[in-house]
Design a protein around this motif. Structure first.
Motif, PDB file in Angstrom:
ATOM      1  N   GLN A   1       9.695   2.591   9.168  1.00 51.76           N
ATOM      2  CA  GLN A   1       8.756   1.546   9.570  1.00 51.76           C
ATOM      3  C   GLN A   1       8.779   0.431   8.533  1.00 51.76           C
ATOM      4  O   GLN A   1       8.709   0.685   7.339  1.00 51.76           O
ATOM      5  CB  GLN A   1       7.348   2.117   9.686  1.00 51.76           C
ATOM      6  N   VAL A   2       8.842  -0.790   9.007  1.00 51.18           N
ATOM      7  CA  VAL A   2       8.928  -1.928   8.102  1.00 51.18           C
ATOM      8  C   VAL A   2       7.630  -2.109   7.333  1.00 51.18           C
ATOM      9  O   VAL A   2       6.537  -1.891   7.863  1.00 51.18           O
ATOM     10  CB  VAL A   2       9.290  -3.210   8.873  1.00 51.18           C
ATOM     11  N   GLN A   3       7.775  -2.455   6.079  1.00 50.16           N
ATOM     12  CA  GLN A   3       6.651  -2.821   5.224  1.00 50.16           C
ATOM     13  C   GLN A   3       6.961  -4.187   4.618  1.00 50.16           C
ATOM     14  O   GLN A   3       8.098  -4.438   4.208  1.00 50.16           O
ATOM     15  CB  GLN A   3       6.442  -1.791   4.115  1.00 50.16           C
ATOM     16  N   LEU A   4       5.965  -5.058   4.579  1.00 50.06           N
ATOM     17  CA  LEU A   4       6.134  -6.428   4.098  1.00 50.06           C
ATOM     18  C   LEU A   4       5.106  -6.689   3.006  1.00 50.06           C
ATOM     19  O   LEU A   4       3.910  -6.461   3.215  1.00 50.06           O
ATOM     20  CB  LEU A   4       5.932  -7.420   5.242  1.00 50.06           C
ATOM     21  N   VAL A   5       5.567  -7.175   1.876  1.00 45.51           N
ATOM     22  CA  VAL A   5       4.658  -7.482   0.776  1.00 45.51           C
ATOM     23  C   VAL A   5       4.916  -8.906   0.312  1.00 45.51           C
ATOM     24  O   VAL A   5       5.994  -9.204  -0.214  1.00 45.51           O
ATOM     25  CB  VAL A   5       4.823  -6.502  -0.395  1.00 45.51           C
ATOM     26  N   GLU A   6       3.934  -9.760   0.517  1.00 41.60           N
ATOM     27  CA  GLU A   6       4.037 -11.155   0.118  1.00 41.60           C
ATOM     28  C   GLU A   6       3.402 -11.351  -1.259  1.00 41.60           C
ATOM     29  O   GLU A   6       2.431 -10.673  -1.599  1.00 41.60           O
ATOM     30  CB  GLU A   6       3.319 -12.060   1.123  1.00 41.60           C
ATOM     31  N   SER A   7       3.924 -12.309  -2.000  1.00 42.42           N
ATOM     32  CA  SER A   7       3.367 -12.632  -3.305  1.00 42.42           C
ATOM     33  C   SER A   7       3.718 -14.061  -3.670  1.00 42.42           C
ATOM     34  O   SER A   7       4.568 -14.684  -3.022  1.00 42.42           O
ATOM     35  CB  SER A   7       3.886 -11.672  -4.381  1.00 42.42           C
ATOM     36  N   GLY A   8       3.069 -14.575  -4.707  1.00 39.69           N
ATOM     37  CA  GLY A   8       3.418 -15.880  -5.227  1.00 39.69           C
ATOM     38  C   GLY A   8       2.440 -16.996  -4.922  1.00 39.69           C
ATOM     39  O   GLY A   8       2.616 -18.117  -5.400  1.00 39.69           O
ATOM     40  N   GLY A   9       1.434 -16.716  -4.120  1.00 40.58           N
ATOM     41  CA  GLY A   9       0.466 -17.749  -3.797  1.00 40.58           C
ATOM     42  C   GLY A   9      -0.408 -18.101  -4.984  1.00 40.58           C
ATOM     43  O   GLY A   9      -0.345 -17.470  -6.046  1.00 40.58           O
ATOM     44  N   GLY A  10      -1.216 -19.123  -4.807  1.00 39.52           N
ATOM     45  CA  GLY A  10      -2.115 -19.537  -5.873  1.00 39.52           C
ATOM     46  C   GLY A  10      -2.752 -20.862  -5.560  1.00 39.52           C
ATOM     47  O   GLY A  10      -2.644 -21.389  -4.453  1.00 39.52           O
TER      48      GLY A  10
ATOM     49  N   LEU B   1       6.978 -18.518  -3.012  1.00 40.18           N
ATOM     50  CA  LEU B   1       6.520 -17.280  -2.403  1.00 40.18           C
ATOM     51  C   LEU B   1       7.683 -16.308  -2.270  1.00 40.18           C
ATOM     52  O   LEU B   1       8.828 -16.720  -2.075  1.00 40.18           O
ATOM     53  CB  LEU B   1       5.915 -17.547  -1.030  1.00 40.18           C
ATOM     54  N   SER B   2       7.357 -15.025  -2.358  1.00 39.22           N
ATOM     55  CA  SER B   2       8.366 -13.988  -2.196  1.00 39.22           C
ATOM     56  C   SER B   2       7.871 -12.950  -1.193  1.00 39.22           C
ATOM     57  O   SER B   2       6.668 -12.690  -1.107  1.00 39.22           O
ATOM     58  CB  SER B   2       8.657 -13.307  -3.523  1.00 39.22           C
ATOM     59  N   CYS B   3       8.811 -12.372  -0.477  1.00 34.17           N
ATOM     60  CA  CYS B   3       8.501 -11.306   0.472  1.00 34.17           C
ATOM     61  C   CYS B   3       9.482 -10.169   0.238  1.00 34.17           C
ATOM     62  O   CYS B   3      10.693 -10.359   0.350  1.00 34.17           O
ATOM     63  CB  CYS B   3       8.617 -11.806   1.898  1.00 34.17           C
ATOM     64  N   ILE B   4       8.959  -9.016  -0.100  1.00 29.41           N
ATOM     65  CA  ILE B   4       9.781  -7.817  -0.262  1.00 29.41           C
ATOM     66  C   ILE B   4       9.672  -7.005   1.021  1.00 29.41           C
ATOM     67  O   ILE B   4       8.574  -6.709   1.486  1.00 29.41           O
ATOM     68  CB  ILE B   4       9.327  -6.993  -1.469  1.00 29.41           C
ATOM     69  N   VAL B   5      10.827  -6.659   1.562  1.00 30.28           N
ATOM     70  CA  VAL B   5      10.889  -5.936   2.834  1.00 30.28           C
ATOM     71  C   VAL B   5      11.443  -4.537   2.598  1.00 30.28           C
ATOM     72  O   VAL B   5      12.491  -4.378   1.963  1.00 30.28           O
ATOM     73  CB  VAL B   5      11.784  -6.678   3.835  1.00 30.28           C
TER      74      VAL B   5
ATOM     75  N   GLY C   1      -0.472 -10.882   3.325  1.00 32.38           N
ATOM     76  CA  GLY C   1      -0.371 -12.322   3.132  1.00 32.38           C
ATOM     77  C   GLY C   1      -0.639 -12.719   1.692  1.00 32.38           C
ATOM     78  O   GLY C   1      -1.073 -11.931   0.851  1.00 32.38           O
ATOM     79  N   THR C   2      -0.355 -13.977   1.408  1.00 36.61           N
ATOM     80  CA  THR C   2      -0.632 -14.537   0.088  1.00 36.61           C
ATOM     81  C   THR C   2      -1.268 -15.910   0.279  1.00 36.61           C
ATOM     82  O   THR C   2      -0.802 -16.718   1.077  1.00 36.61           O
ATOM     83  CB  THR C   2       0.642 -14.597  -0.773  1.00 36.61           C
ATOM     84  N   GLN C   3      -2.341 -16.155  -0.416  1.00 35.68           N
ATOM     85  CA  GLN C   3      -3.148 -17.358  -0.222  1.00 35.68           C
ATOM     86  C   GLN C   3      -2.582 -18.530  -1.029  1.00 35.68           C
ATOM     87  O   GLN C   3      -2.312 -18.399  -2.232  1.00 35.68           O
ATOM     88  CB  GLN C   3      -4.581 -17.106  -0.665  1.00 35.68           C
ATOM     89  N   VAL C   4      -2.435 -19.634  -0.351  1.00 36.93           N
ATOM     90  CA  VAL C   4      -2.011 -20.884  -1.002  1.00 36.93           C
ATOM     91  C   VAL C   4      -3.128 -21.902  -0.812  1.00 36.93           C
ATOM     92  O   VAL C   4      -3.557 -22.154   0.312  1.00 36.93           O
ATOM     93  CB  VAL C   4      -0.701 -21.409  -0.398  1.00 36.93           C
ATOM     94  N   SER C   5      -3.595 -22.446  -1.910  1.00 37.31           N
ATOM     95  CA  SER C   5      -4.643 -23.454  -1.863  1.00 37.31           C
ATOM     96  C   SER C   5      -4.162 -24.678  -2.616  1.00 37.31           C
ATOM     97  O   SER C   5      -3.754 -24.575  -3.780  1.00 37.31           O
ATOM     98  CB  SER C   5      -5.935 -22.925  -2.495  1.00 37.31           C
ATOM     99  N   VAL C   6      -4.199 -25.828  -1.954  1.00 33.20           N
ATOM    100  CA  VAL C   6      -3.725 -27.069  -2.545  1.00 33.20           C
ATOM    101  C   VAL C   6      -4.899 -28.029  -2.638  1.00 33.20           C
ATOM    102  O   VAL C   6      -5.497 -28.391  -1.628  1.00 33.20           O
ATOM    103  CB  VAL C   6      -2.590 -27.689  -1.716  1.00 33.20           C
TER     104      VAL C   6
ATOM    105  N   TYR D   1      -0.209 -17.323   3.769  1.00 28.50           N
ATOM    106  CA  TYR D   1       1.181 -17.268   4.179  1.00 28.50           C
ATOM    107  C   TYR D   1       1.621 -15.814   4.374  1.00 28.50           C
ATOM    108  O   TYR D   1       1.330 -14.962   3.530  1.00 28.50           O
ATOM    109  CB  TYR D   1       2.066 -17.960   3.148  1.00 28.50           C
ATOM    110  N   TYR D   2       2.321 -15.594   5.458  1.00 29.96           N
ATOM    111  CA  TYR D   2       2.788 -14.256   5.822  1.00 29.96           C
ATOM    112  C   TYR D   2       4.285 -14.289   6.075  1.00 29.96           C
ATOM    113  O   TYR D   2       4.833 -15.305   6.517  1.00 29.96           O
ATOM    114  CB  TYR D   2       2.112 -13.783   7.099  1.00 29.96           C
TER     115      TYR D   2
END
Length: 122
Positions: free
Chosen positions: A1-10, A20-24, A115-120, A93-94
């Protein structure tokens, strides 16, 4: 089963950059096309950028020239380099499989990562 982990937001000022990065895991990464999606409060999740198995890329008009999607098949990872960020880019972001005719109504019950949150800020 696929697992998705997002990172890098800020939090970043307008004009700034984030990557942003996504590890699958749990998927034949190299044999699939992948994409970044985003969802702002009160809005539906929407496609931002996709990358095919061969490395061809697709961007929605609002991010063309500012965002770059890339993939590293050796690490089962793909990225979204975001530059010249605007307040309207603020969203969660997803990452997920690429669907070029993405319809949130169709995919909302699919598996999604946190997901990872991006705020500008302006």
């Amino acid at each position: 089963q696929v697992q998705l982990v997002e990172s890098g937001g800020g939090l970043v000022q307008a004009g700034g950059s984030l990557k942003l990065s996504c590890i699958v895991t749990g998927s034949n990464f190299g044999a699939n096309a992948w994409a970044w999606y985003r969802q702002a409060p009160g809005k539906q999740r929407a496609l931002v950028a996709g990358i095919t198995e061969s490395g061809s890329t697709h961007y929605v008009d609002s991010v063309k020239g500012r965002f770059t999607v890339s993939r590293d098949n050796r690490k089962n990872t793909f990225h979204l380099q975001m530059s010249s960020l605007k307040p309207e880019d603020s969203a969660t972001y997803y990452c997920n499989f690429y669907s070029d005719e993405f319809d949130w109504a169709v995919h909302q019950n699919d598996y999604w990562g946190q997901g990872t949150q991006v705020s500008v800020s302006s």
